[in-house]
Design an enzyme around this catalytic site. Sequence first.
Site, PDB file in Angstrom:
ATOM      1  CE  LYS A 154      -1.814  -1.067   3.174  1.00  0.00           C
ATOM      2  NZ  LYS A 154      -1.346  -2.518   3.866  1.00  0.00           N
ATOM      3  NE  ARG A 203      -4.218  -1.552   9.488  1.00  0.00           N
ATOM      4  CZ  ARG A 203      -2.487  -0.410   9.337  1.00  0.00           C
ATOM      5  NH1 ARG A 203      -2.946   0.547   9.689  1.00  0.00           N
ATOM      6  NH2 ARG A 203      -2.069  -1.725   8.958  1.00  0.00           N
ATOM      7  NE  ARG A 218       7.556  -2.809   6.696  1.00  0.00           N
ATOM      8  CZ  ARG A 218       6.190  -2.850   6.438  1.00  0.00           C
ATOM      9  NH1 ARG A 218       4.815  -1.930   5.217  1.00  0.00           N
ATOM     10  NH2 ARG A 218       5.298  -3.274   7.052  1.00  0.00           N
ATOM     11  NE  ARG A 254       6.549  -0.693  10.388  1.00  0.00           N
ATOM     12  CZ  ARG A 254       5.333  -0.525   9.302  1.00  0.00           C
ATOM     13  NH1 ARG A 254       5.115  -0.383   8.313  1.00  0.00           N
ATOM     14  NH2 ARG A 254       4.213  -1.288   9.731  1.00  0.00           N
ATOM     15  NE  ARG A 288       1.301  -4.926  10.957  1.00  0.00           N
ATOM     16  CZ  ARG A 288       2.532  -4.532  10.582  1.00  0.00           C
ATOM     17  NH1 ARG A 288       4.122  -5.088  10.475  1.00  0.00           N
ATOM     18  NH2 ARG A 288       3.101  -3.711   9.903  1.00  0.00           N
TER      19      ARG A 288
HETATM   20  P1  ADP Z   1       2.100  -2.161   3.290  1.00  0.00           P
HETATM   21  O1  ADP Z   1       2.295   0.030   2.895  1.00  0.00           O
HETATM   22  O2  ADP Z   1       1.088  -2.592   2.246  1.00  0.00           O
HETATM   23  O3  ADP Z   1       2.569  -2.826   4.169  1.00  0.00           O
HETATM   24  P2  ADP Z   1       4.762  -2.066   1.774  1.00  0.00           P
HETATM   25  O4  ADP Z   1       4.376  -0.815   0.575  1.00  0.00           O
HETATM   26  O5  ADP Z   1       5.548  -1.067   3.097  1.00  0.00           O
HETATM   27  O6  ADP Z   1       3.587  -2.094   2.253  1.00  0.00           O
HETATM   28  O7  ADP Z   1       5.586  -2.657   1.275  1.00  0.00           O
HETATM   29  C1  ADP Z   1       6.140  -4.380   2.025  1.00  0.00           C
HETATM   30  C2  ADP Z   1       7.202  -4.489   1.662  1.00  0.00           C
HETATM   31  O8  ADP Z   1       7.267  -5.197   0.457  1.00  0.00           O
HETATM   32  C3  ADP Z   1       8.004  -3.037   1.401  1.00  0.00           C
HETATM   33  O9  ADP Z   1       9.666  -3.575   1.852  1.00  0.00           O
HETATM   34  C4  ADP Z   1       8.707  -2.718  -0.217  1.00  0.00           C
HETATM   35  O10 ADP Z   1       9.326  -2.513  -0.611  1.00  0.00           O
HETATM   36  C5  ADP Z   1       7.896  -4.023  -0.620  1.00  0.00           C
HETATM   37  N1  ADP Z   1       7.413  -3.902  -1.563  1.00  0.00           N
HETATM   38  C6  ADP Z   1       6.492  -3.349  -1.497  1.00  0.00           C
HETATM   39  N2  ADP Z   1       5.802  -3.813  -3.133  1.00  0.00           N
HETATM   40  C7  ADP Z   1       6.095  -5.035  -4.272  1.00  0.00           C
HETATM   41  C8  ADP Z   1       6.400  -5.990  -4.560  1.00  0.00           C
HETATM   42  N3  ADP Z   1       5.208  -5.770  -5.994  1.00  0.00           N
HETATM   43  N4  ADP Z   1       7.290  -7.521  -4.175  1.00  0.00           N
HETATM   44  C9  ADP Z   1       8.281  -7.263  -4.113  1.00  0.00           C
HETATM   45  N5  ADP Z   1       8.282  -6.401  -2.737  1.00  0.00           N
HETATM   46  C10 ADP Z   1       7.394  -5.423  -2.787  1.00  0.00           C
HETATM   47  P1  AMP Z   2       0.803   0.494   9.161  1.00  0.00           P
HETATM   48  O1  AMP Z   2       2.239   1.043   9.218  1.00  0.00           O
HETATM   49  O2  AMP Z   2      -0.368   0.796   8.352  1.00  0.00           O
HETATM   50  O3  AMP Z   2       1.301  -1.210   8.864  1.00  0.00           O
HETATM   51  O4  AMP Z   2       0.262   0.315  10.456  1.00  0.00           O
HETATM   52  C1  AMP Z   2       1.068   0.287  11.868  1.00  0.00           C
HETATM   53  C2  AMP Z   2       0.410  -0.386  12.222  1.00  0.00           C
HETATM   54  O5  AMP Z   2      -0.216   1.328  13.497  1.00  0.00           O
HETATM   55  C3  AMP Z   2      -0.407  -0.715  13.037  1.00  0.00           C
HETATM   56  O6  AMP Z   2      -0.208  -2.685  13.758  1.00  0.00           O
HETATM   57  C4  AMP Z   2      -1.331  -0.243  14.039  1.00  0.00           C
HETATM   58  O7  AMP Z   2      -1.285  -0.816  15.479  1.00  0.00           O
HETATM   59  C5  AMP Z   2      -1.254   0.700  14.021  1.00  0.00           C
HETATM   60  N1  AMP Z   2      -2.555   1.575  12.936  1.00  0.00           N
HETATM   61  C6  AMP Z   2      -2.497   2.389  11.659  1.00  0.00           C
HETATM   62  N2  AMP Z   2      -3.594   2.100  10.966  1.00  0.00           N
HETATM   63  C7  AMP Z   2      -4.425   1.614  11.965  1.00  0.00           C
HETATM   64  C8  AMP Z   2      -6.165   2.427  11.786  1.00  0.00           C
HETATM   65  N3  AMP Z   2      -6.577   2.549  10.312  1.00  0.00           N
HETATM   66  N4  AMP Z   2      -6.722   1.530  13.245  1.00  0.00           N
HETATM   67  C9  AMP Z   2      -5.777   1.129  14.255  1.00  0.00           C
HETATM   68  N5  AMP Z   2      -4.773   0.645  14.120  1.00  0.00           N
HETATM   69  C10 AMP Z   2      -3.686   1.588  13.089  1.00  0.00           C
END
Ligand code: ADP
Ligand code: AMP
Length: 210
Positions: free
Chosen positions: A13, A88, A123, A156, A167
Site C-alpha cells: 500500500k 481498518r 522492509r 520497523r 498483524r
Molecule cells: P504496506 O504499506 O502495505 O504495509 P509496503 O508498501 O511497505 O506495504 O511494502 C511492504 C514491503 O514489500 C516493502 O519492503 C516494499 O518495498 C516491498 N514491496 C512492495 N511492493 C512489492 C512488490 N510488488 N514486490 C516485492 N516487494 C514489494
Molecule cells: P501500518 O504502518 O499501516 O502497518 O500501521 C502500523 C500500526 O499502526 C498498525 O499495526 C496498528 O497498530 C496502527 N494503525 C495504523 N492504522 C490504523 C488504523 N486505521 N486502525 C487501527 N490501528 C492502526
Amino acid sequence: MKLILLGAPGAGKGTQAEVICERFNIPTISTGNIIREALKSGTEMGIRAKSFVDAGKLVPDEVVIGIIQERLAKDDCSNGFVLDGFPRTIPQAEALDKMGIAIDKVIDIEVPDEVIVERMSGRRVCESCGASYHLVYNKPDVDGVCSKCGGTLVQRKDDHPDTVKERLKVYHDQTEPLKGYYSKQGKLYVVEGHEDVASTTKRVLAAIEA
Ligand code: ADP
Ligand code: AMP
C-alpha cells in the site's frame, strides 16, 4: 480523487501510495506513519498507541478516527487524497461515511500471506518521510539512505516475524470484512499484488483509471 488502499500489512500500500501521490498530485495519508511520528515525539496519543502497535494489534477506533478527522480537515486534502492503512475496521469505515467523505474508489491489493512474511522481513522504512524499501525487491539508490529525502532507513520493530503473524491475523479478522462493505457500495477494485512493484503499479493505475 479520494482513494482508499486496502490490503494486508506488507501488501504494498505504502509503495503504491507514493506513485499515486506523485502522479495525481494528491497527499498520502498513512495512519501508520502518523502514529509512528507520535510515538517518536512522545505525544499523549503516541504513548497511548505504543502497546497496541508493538503487539501488532489495532489502535482503538476512537483514536484513529480522531487522527483522520483532524488530518482530512487540512487544506491540502481539498483536491483529494490517498488513504493508506485507514479504514481498518467496519466502525472506521462507517465513521468516514458519517463525516460525509465521498470515497471514489477502494483499491484492494491482494497478496498471499506467505509472500507477506518475506516482504516484511526485508522492509526498511525512512525514519524521516516514511517511504518504504526492500533489501532485495525495492532497493534504495544508496544502501541505508532514502532515495527521496536522504533520510536514514530503519527496520520497523513491528516487522518482527511473530508480530507480523499477529498483524496478519488481525487483518483477516477485522480488516478483510471491509471488502464486502465497499463491494456493496460498488467501490471495490481488486488488484493482484504478488508480482513485482512495476506490475502491481500498472494494475493499480488501470483500476484508478477504469
Ligand atoms: P504496506 O504499506 O502495505 O504495509 P509496503 O508498501 O511497505 O506495504 O511494502 C511492504 C514491503 O514489500 C516493502 O519492503 C516494499 O518495498 C516491498 N514491496 C512492495 N511492493 C512489492 C512488490 N510488488 N514486490 C516485492 N516487494 C514489494
Ligand atoms: P501500518 O504502518 O499501516 O502497518 O500501521 C502500523 C500500526 O499502526 C498498525 O499495526 C496498528 O497498530 C496502527 N494503525 C495504523 N492504522 C490504523 C488504523 N486505521 N486502525 C487501527 N490501528 C492502526
